[in-house]
Write an enzyme that holds these catalytic residues in place. Sequence first.
Site, PDB file in Angstrom:
ATOM      1  N   THR A   7       0.888  -1.129   0.000  1.00 38.72           N
ATOM      2  CA  THR A   7       0.000   0.000   0.000  1.00 38.72           C
ATOM      3  C   THR A   7       0.934   1.187   0.000  1.00 38.72           C
ATOM      4  O   THR A   7       2.143   1.009  -0.013  1.00 38.72           O
ATOM      5  CB  THR A   7      -0.835  -0.165   1.304  1.00 38.72           C
ATOM      6  OG1 THR A   7      -1.593  -1.349   1.153  1.00 38.72           O
ATOM      7  CG2 THR A   7      -1.671   0.992   1.676  1.00 38.72           C
TER       8      THR A   7
ATOM      9  N   SER B 124     -10.116  -3.408   6.216  1.00 39.99           N
ATOM     10  CA  SER B 124      -8.752  -2.957   5.911  1.00 39.99           C
ATOM     11  C   SER B 124      -7.949  -2.791   7.196  1.00 39.99           C
ATOM     12  O   SER B 124      -8.508  -2.711   8.290  1.00 39.99           O
ATOM     13  CB  SER B 124      -8.851  -1.609   5.199  1.00 39.99           C
ATOM     14  OG  SER B 124      -7.582  -1.014   5.086  1.00 39.99           O
ATOM     15  N   SER B 125      -6.638  -2.731   7.030  1.00 38.96           N
ATOM     16  CA  SER B 125      -5.765  -2.407   8.172  1.00 38.96           C
ATOM     17  C   SER B 125      -5.166  -1.012   8.019  1.00 38.96           C
ATOM     18  O   SER B 125      -4.332  -0.602   8.831  1.00 38.96           O
ATOM     19  CB  SER B 125      -4.613  -3.404   8.259  1.00 38.96           C
ATOM     20  OG  SER B 125      -5.102  -4.681   8.487  1.00 38.96           O
TER      21      SER B 125
HETATM   22  N1  GLY Z   1      -5.066  -3.999   1.470  1.00 39.18           N
HETATM   23  C1  GLY Z   1      -4.434  -3.735   2.688  1.00 39.18           C
HETATM   24  C2  GLY Z   1      -5.384  -3.162   3.686  1.00 39.18           C
HETATM   25  O1  GLY Z   1      -6.375  -2.570   3.291  1.00 39.18           O
HETATM   26  O2  GLY Z   1      -5.172  -3.300   4.846  1.00 39.18           O
END
Ligand code: GLY
Length: 567
Positions: free
Chosen positions: A376, A447-448
């Site tokens: 990300t 999500s994280s």
């Molecule tokens: N795709 C990584 C997150 O949204 O945590």
Amino acid sequence: MKKIIPFIVVVFLLIQCKKNIPETAQNNKITGFIADSAMVVSAREEASKIGVAIMQKGGNAFDAMIATELALAVAYPFAGNIGGGGFMVYRTSDGKTGALDYREKAPLAASKNMYLDENGNIIEGKSTLGAMAVGVPGTVDGLFKVHQKFGSLPFSELIQPSIDLANKGVVVTEKQAERLAFYKHFFGEVNDTIIVLDADWKAGDTIKYVKLAKTLERIRDFGRDGFYKGETAEMLVNYVQKLGGIITKKDLEIYEAKWRNAIEFTYKDLKIIAMSPPSSGGICNAQIFKAIEPFDIASFGHNSLKSVQLLTEAERRAYADRSYYLGDPDFVTIPIDTLISSTYIQKRMANFSWDKATPSSTLKHGNIVGFESDETTHYSIVDKYGNSISATTTLNGAYGSKVYVSEGGFFLNNEMDDFSSKPGIPNMFGLIGAEANSIAPEKRMLSSMTPTIVEKNNQFYMSVGSPGGSTIITSVLQTILNVYEFKMGMQDAVNAPRFHHQWLPDVVTFEPKGFDSLLVNQLQEKGYQIKQENSVILGKVDAILRLPNGKLEGGADYRGDDKAAGF
Ligand code: GLY
């Protein structure tokens, strides 16, 4: 005695002087880039400079956000995107806070068991690679939502630098060349045409993204519809369907980013403003901060045995709750107030012991009475007016699904993997999900991502965030603690070695070479399973700290090509 008296006076004066200097100035060593009043820290120098140039023209942090995000889509195709989504947390100059959710959504034709075979087993790779992995992108709609509410310069002026950059080309860095060499074979596996990134790119080469420039021109000329309707939508949908995917024109037409309230909580004298669901970042970090608050972690020492133990046990309990309670708030009811209340969290910590690890197998989510992804990219921005933003955006995996809409010049995400395809079975980050995060049409996947802004004494203090899937939350947490508790400057706080625990798998991961063997042995003796060999870097934090003299210090992560710029 005559000589001693002036000496005592000098020492006394020095002590008095020190008392008058704000706390951070006394202790925090400043090694990062300094700017007087405005700054962008992002994954690429080109993007940081484009954001700063917008603010030099008089634009605000929100204008700079739009310009930076689009520039990352050009300069950092690894994670920067128009085919993905993200989250943004803001604090305006008058202290108003909020959050934007431009997370992808499941297509209308999605269904709960779409990644399972006839025996109910997960089909390897279906949610991570190729057209079936793609969620409906949210980035472009998100940027228009920001512009509508906060933009001060015309959108065309904010997008033009990225169009120019795409036409002029971007110089390949060493790290980018390595990544491209590693991932290239996937591009061929997934796509039915040669893509621009297939060539044997070396560090120092310049890649021009001419097709992407044309797509950005359509967005400039037709606004949101330049992506979600017309030529771009046609290209996207035709290509995804040709490769066996299920996204339709209707999915694109109905996509909408959403303004949400941020999660806000206090930690000692800080106020922390973080992303709300469908990101788990804010709630998880609220739980961890509240769990450690009663302890004097500063006195334990940075990355000491006691600090690592305390944080690991707090993380274990927070991630166990994450897996059970969290999902898209438009689809599931999340007991947020209880989850982040001190009473509930202290109950969760009641069985914590300094003597030995709590095995994750003996720990489930907490009981609430009456309960009704790794690649990300993050950027932080502060403007001269006093607005601050913290934004994290993603394609999920590196280059997302690897599906490259060649005619339009952009990658599509593989965000569908962030749903729980089958309760109890881990996703690509090893995260286990439950019913709250099961797949449904138009639902957003959990999500994280943890874009976070910190306030101290009612003033902006820090903007911070990171990529890294499940490790984002703990990277953000440790960076804030490094500054606030362990008295590091922003750059040093970003540089410091990090560790991570997420309940399951029951291991504590340490960054390579950052921790000594004595600490590892002591933890192992207490029952902690440690992963250090072959472990990966944890997060790439890009952050901004307001110094006591009002200047800004950037923390740009050396783990990537990240860079701070400002004036
Ligand atoms: N795709 C990584 C997150 O949204 O945590």
